[in-house]
Design an enzyme around this catalytic site. Structure first.
Site, PDB file in Angstrom:
ATOM      1  N   LYS A  22      47.779  33.339  31.093  1.00 50.42           N
ATOM      2  CA  LYS A  22      47.217  34.589  30.536  1.00 50.42           C
ATOM      3  C   LYS A  22      46.882  35.565  31.649  1.00 50.42           C
ATOM      4  O   LYS A  22      47.271  36.740  31.619  1.00 50.42           O
ATOM      5  CB  LYS A  22      45.952  34.317  29.731  1.00 50.42           C
ATOM      6  CG  LYS A  22      45.153  35.583  29.421  1.00 50.42           C
ATOM      7  CD  LYS A  22      43.874  35.299  28.708  1.00 50.42           C
ATOM      8  CE  LYS A  22      42.727  34.875  29.550  1.00 50.42           C
ATOM      9  NZ  LYS A  22      41.975  35.941  30.202  1.00 50.42           N
ATOM     10  N   ASN A  23      46.194  35.100  32.671  1.00 51.68           N
ATOM     11  CA  ASN A  23      45.688  36.003  33.707  1.00 51.68           C
ATOM     12  C   ASN A  23      46.756  36.497  34.660  1.00 51.68           C
ATOM     13  O   ASN A  23      46.499  37.356  35.498  1.00 51.68           O
ATOM     14  CB  ASN A  23      44.544  35.331  34.477  1.00 51.68           C
ATOM     15  CG  ASN A  23      43.312  35.225  33.607  1.00 51.68           C
ATOM     16  OD1 ASN A  23      43.254  35.819  32.530  1.00 51.68           O
ATOM     17  ND2 ASN A  23      42.339  34.464  34.053  1.00 51.68           N
ATOM     18  N   CYS A 118      29.961  42.213  29.092  1.00 46.82           N
ATOM     19  CA  CYS A 118      30.553  41.081  28.374  1.00 46.82           C
ATOM     20  C   CYS A 118      29.463  40.059  28.095  1.00 46.82           C
ATOM     21  O   CYS A 118      28.322  40.251  28.492  1.00 46.82           O
ATOM     22  CB  CYS A 118      31.736  40.510  29.150  1.00 46.82           C
ATOM     23  SG  CYS A 118      31.309  39.192  30.259  1.00 46.82           S
ATOM     24  N   ARG A 123      29.743  43.390  34.209  1.00 45.21           N
ATOM     25  CA  ARG A 123      30.928  43.175  35.056  1.00 45.21           C
ATOM     26  C   ARG A 123      31.404  44.542  35.494  1.00 45.21           C
ATOM     27  O   ARG A 123      32.296  45.117  34.915  1.00 45.21           O
ATOM     28  CB  ARG A 123      31.987  42.389  34.293  1.00 45.21           C
ATOM     29  CG  ARG A 123      31.535  40.963  33.991  1.00 45.21           C
ATOM     30  CD  ARG A 123      32.540  40.216  33.160  1.00 45.21           C
ATOM     31  NE  ARG A 123      33.781  39.977  33.884  1.00 45.21           N
ATOM     32  CZ  ARG A 123      34.888  39.493  33.295  1.00 45.21           C
ATOM     33  NH1 ARG A 123      34.869  39.228  31.993  1.00 45.21           N
ATOM     34  NH2 ARG A 123      35.984  39.276  33.978  1.00 45.21           N
ATOM     35  N   ASP A 312      36.273  29.819  36.201  1.00 51.63           N
ATOM     36  CA  ASP A 312      36.802  29.628  34.847  1.00 51.63           C
ATOM     37  C   ASP A 312      36.889  28.156  34.450  1.00 51.63           C
ATOM     38  O   ASP A 312      37.305  27.843  33.331  1.00 51.63           O
ATOM     39  CB  ASP A 312      38.181  30.281  34.728  1.00 51.63           C
ATOM     40  CG  ASP A 312      38.133  31.787  34.909  1.00 51.63           C
ATOM     41  OD1 ASP A 312      39.177  32.400  35.155  1.00 51.63           O
ATOM     42  OD2 ASP A 312      37.022  32.341  34.829  1.00 51.63           O
ATOM     43  N   ARG A 404      41.947  33.725  22.430  1.00 51.03           N
ATOM     44  CA  ARG A 404      42.266  34.762  23.405  1.00 51.03           C
ATOM     45  C   ARG A 404      42.986  34.189  24.613  1.00 51.03           C
ATOM     46  O   ARG A 404      43.733  34.882  25.285  1.00 51.03           O
ATOM     47  CB  ARG A 404      40.983  35.443  23.905  1.00 51.03           C
ATOM     48  CG  ARG A 404      40.248  36.248  22.858  1.00 51.03           C
ATOM     49  CD  ARG A 404      39.157  37.044  23.529  1.00 51.03           C
ATOM     50  NE  ARG A 404      39.727  37.869  24.599  1.00 51.03           N
ATOM     51  CZ  ARG A 404      38.961  38.683  25.332  1.00 51.03           C
ATOM     52  NH1 ARG A 404      37.658  38.720  25.146  1.00 51.03           N
ATOM     53  NH2 ARG A 404      39.516  39.418  26.283  1.00 51.03           N
TER      54      ARG A 404
HETATM   55  C1  EPZ Z   1      39.385  37.791  36.756  1.00 49.22           C
HETATM   56  O1  EPZ Z   1      38.375  38.677  36.260  1.00 49.22           O
HETATM   57  C2  EPZ Z   1      39.731  36.874  35.585  1.00 49.22           C
HETATM   58  N1  EPZ Z   1      40.194  37.680  34.481  1.00 49.22           N
HETATM   59  C3  EPZ Z   1      38.486  36.102  35.150  1.00 49.22           C
HETATM   60  O2  EPZ Z   1      38.877  35.149  34.156  1.00 49.22           O
HETATM   61  C4  EPZ Z   1      37.926  35.310  36.321  1.00 49.22           C
HETATM   62  O3  EPZ Z   1      36.711  34.733  35.938  1.00 49.22           O
HETATM   63  C5  EPZ Z   1      37.680  36.257  37.523  1.00 49.22           C
HETATM   64  O4  EPZ Z   1      38.878  36.991  37.848  1.00 49.22           O
HETATM   65  C6  EPZ Z   1      37.248  35.512  38.766  1.00 49.22           C
HETATM   66  O5  EPZ Z   1      38.184  34.570  39.135  1.00 49.22           O
HETATM   67  C7  EPZ Z   1      41.501  38.028  34.426  1.00 49.22           C
HETATM   68  O6  EPZ Z   1      42.304  37.712  35.293  1.00 49.22           O
HETATM   69  C8  EPZ Z   1      41.952  38.838  33.246  1.00 49.22           C
HETATM   70  P1  EPZ Z   1      36.713  39.840  39.651  1.00 49.22           P
HETATM   71  P2  EPZ Z   1      37.966  39.993  37.080  1.00 49.22           P
HETATM   72  O7  EPZ Z   1      36.938  41.301  39.746  1.00 49.22           O
HETATM   73  O8  EPZ Z   1      39.170  40.554  37.721  1.00 49.22           O
HETATM   74  C9  EPZ Z   1      32.413  41.524  40.979  1.00 49.22           C
HETATM   75  C10 EPZ Z   1      38.960  34.105  32.058  1.00 49.22           C
HETATM   76  O9  EPZ Z   1      38.128  33.265  31.639  1.00 49.22           O
HETATM   77  N2  EPZ Z   1      32.985  42.884  40.878  1.00 49.22           N
HETATM   78  O10 EPZ Z   1      37.437  38.960  40.594  1.00 49.22           O
HETATM   79  O11 EPZ Z   1      37.183  40.860  36.179  1.00 49.22           O
HETATM   80  C11 EPZ Z   1      32.275  40.854  39.606  1.00 49.22           C
HETATM   81  O12 EPZ Z   1      31.118  41.267  38.938  1.00 49.22           O
HETATM   82  C12 EPZ Z   1      38.453  35.355  32.801  1.00 49.22           C
HETATM   83  O13 EPZ Z   1      40.174  33.991  31.936  1.00 49.22           O
HETATM   84  C13 EPZ Z   1      32.201  43.966  41.243  1.00 49.22           C
HETATM   85  O14 EPZ Z   1      31.042  43.818  41.644  1.00 49.22           O
HETATM   86  O15 EPZ Z   1      36.974  39.349  38.169  1.00 49.22           O
HETATM   87  C14 EPZ Z   1      32.273  39.386  39.969  1.00 49.22           C
HETATM   88  O16 EPZ Z   1      31.003  38.992  40.330  1.00 49.22           O
HETATM   89  C15 EPZ Z   1      36.984  35.549  32.646  1.00 49.22           C
HETATM   90  N3  EPZ Z   1      32.729  45.211  41.135  1.00 49.22           N
HETATM   91  C16 EPZ Z   1      33.213  39.347  41.170  1.00 49.22           C
HETATM   92  O17 EPZ Z   1      33.326  40.683  41.662  1.00 49.22           O
HETATM   93  C17 EPZ Z   1      34.006  45.432  40.697  1.00 49.22           C
HETATM   94  O18 EPZ Z   1      34.441  46.589  40.613  1.00 49.22           O
HETATM   95  C18 EPZ Z   1      34.611  38.828  40.871  1.00 49.22           C
HETATM   96  O19 EPZ Z   1      35.129  39.547  39.783  1.00 49.22           O
HETATM   97  C19 EPZ Z   1      34.791  44.321  40.330  1.00 49.22           C
HETATM   98  C20 EPZ Z   1      34.260  43.049  40.433  1.00 49.22           C
END
Ligand code: EPZ
Length: 440
Positions: A22-23, A118, A123, A312, A404
């Site tokens: 998915k991701n 969420c 996020r 995850d 999902r």
């Molecule tokens: C991706 O989310 C995945 N989603 C998530 O999987 C996964 O948990 C996450 O990466 C971490 O591995 C998809 O690929 C669709 P991040 P993403 O930006 O891209 C902070 C699932 O269960 N951050 O790497 O949204 C954020 O708050 C989903 O399949 C900021 O502060 O995650 C977090 O603490 C859930 N500012 C950290 O970075 C920003 O602008 C990592 O988030 C962006 C992120």
């Protein structure tokens, strides 16, 4: 609405096939917008998020044909002329925010709704916006929408360091930078396999990217990209979920075979932790065989960015720890409040306490079947795993969360010996929600 009903304590046996990721599928679909013409993506999972994102692409002007039986998606992006992604769609799925990079990269402008919060806290997307500005975009906020413009219709490119490392930011900036006038460097970029596979598709489309898999990406912008035929990677989180399921619900000594897998995408931390529980496993080229131990050893984990322990998989790991012979803890350093499954597990007689961003889990819990509520994708699958080892019957409500991200999970588990069935239920029938605080 659907629920899953699980009769616990039937061992998992046989084979579990892994679907496409998915991701990875979502960024691949966004990437197809960058080239005029038809791209073909294979091994695309039949999931609600894929359906939602197909709709987002169609609104922008692409034609999307998805043959779910063959897991083949054809995206013709020749007609992309409406660079907008509305709140109605983005609120359903955060990854729709990838439209920001895709539309800037393709059209030089974009109007994309900000994603809301969420189930487990804020996020933010501040890094996405700061990164776009670093590449030369003009960013304005307008009534909940990000309005982004590339001066002169095309970004210049630039240098951006993200803190913390972020999968979504890396993907969004790659989408924008590959067609910039000049070069870009992304520092502290995400090293997750999803990013690497996505980057390989962009390279096949003609993009110039160096450093995939490292924390520094060098991107030389090109004038145009070409449509592509690309095979999506297997889902590494589904693989990890199945390995945990086999370790805790498999018949000790009897291998469970997990097929269509990519064991290299799991990362060392997960592999090391699972081995320390006493679980035996064989990592093949495209499969994993898992043999459950007589007794699981309690192993604490701390989540981290790749190749650290995936956030995850922490909910699923928490359930495994309820079956281990001793106490252990789970610390999530990526999301500080991703523990919505804990109150539900406590309804199943689990002894687990949340303290800040960690949960302490008591082992050797004889879980009891109960009616429990899904709150998000990974929390819901952890409740299914708990139901598999619990005494009696478990009803997991609101499995739309599960749909999902897991393709035909109940069908796959039923084919591997689990007593599980999907049923419709009326969410508002009083009896269904006894003992649950419904969302206001
Ligand atoms: C991706 O989310 C995945 N989603 C998530 O999987 C996964 O948990 C996450 O990466 C971490 O591995 C998809 O690929 C669709 P991040 P993403 O930006 O891209 C902070 C699932 O269960 N951050 O790497 O949204 C954020 O708050 C989903 O399949 C900021 O502060 O995650 C977090 O603490 C859930 N500012 C950290 O970075 C920003 O602008 C990592 O988030 C962006 C992120």
């Amino acid at each position: 609405m659907d629920k899953l009903v699980i009769q616990g304590r039937h061992p998992l046996r046989g084979t579990l096939p892994v679907s496409g990721s998915k991701n990875t599928a979502l960024p691949l679909m966004a990437g197809a917008l960058l080239a005029e013409g038809k791209s073909t993506l294979d091994n695309i999972p039949n999931l609600r998020d894929v359906t939602t994102f197909s709709h987002v692409l169609r609104i922008a002007g692409a034609s999307v044909n998805f043959n779910s039986a063959e897991h083949r998606m054809e995206i013709d992006a020749s007609g992309v002329d409406y660079p907008e992604a509305s709140y109605d769609l983005v609120k359903k799925m955060r990854a729709s925010f990838y439209m920001l990079g895709a539309l800037i990269g393709r059209c030089g402008r974009a109007r994309v709704s900000l994603p809301g919060g969420c189930a487990w806290g804020p996020r933010p997307v501040d890094l996405h916006l700061k990164g776009m500005e670093a590449l030369g975009a003009k960013i304005e906020l307008d009534q909940g929408y990000v309005v982004a413009t590339a001066p002169g219709g095309r970004l210049d490119g630039g240098v951006f360091e993200m803190q913390p490392s972020s999968v979504g930011t890396t993907i969004n900036l790659m989408l924008a930078a590959v067609t910039a006038r000049g070069s870009s460097r992304l520092e502290n970029a995400a090293r997750e396999p999803d990013v690497v596979v996505f980057g390989r598709m962009l390279q096949q489309m003609g993009a110039r990217i160096e450093g995939l898999g490292s924390d520094t990406l060098e991107i030389e912008g090109v004038d145009t990209l070409n449509p592509v035929e690309f095979y999506n990677a297997p889902d590494r989180i589904e693989l990890g979920t199945f390995m945990i399921a086999a370790a805790m619900a498999g018949e000790p000594g009897e291998p469970v075979h997990i097929s269509n897998a990519d064991p290299d995408s799991l990362g060392d931390a997960f592999i090391d932790a699972l081995a320390k529980t006493g679980t035996q496993f064989t990592l093949g080229a495209d499969y994993v065989d898992v043999i459950a131990p007589e007794e699981l050893q309690p192993v604490s984990i701390v989540t981290g960015v790749y190749p650290g322990f995936p956030t995850d998989l922490q909910a699923q790991w928490t359930v495994l720890l309820t079956q281990a012979n001793g106490n252990a803890r789970v610390v999530d350093t990526i999301y500080y409040d991703r523990f919505k499954h804990i109150p539900e597990l406590r309804r199943m007689a689990a002894n687990a306490i949340v303290i800040g961003n960690e949960v302490v889990v008591e082992g050797q819990n004889r879980l009891q079947g109960a009616t429990v509520m899904s709150t998000d994708l990974r929390a819901s699958v952890s409740l299914v795993l708990a139901g598999m080892v619990a005494e009696g019957e478990t009803h997991v409500l609101r499995v739309y969360h599960l749909d999902r991200g897991y393709e035909n999970l109940d069908g796959k588990l039923a084919a591997a010996g689990i007593q599980i069935r999907r049923e419709e239920y009326d969410e508002f029938a009083d009896s269904v929600l006894e003992g649950h605080m419904t969302e206001a």
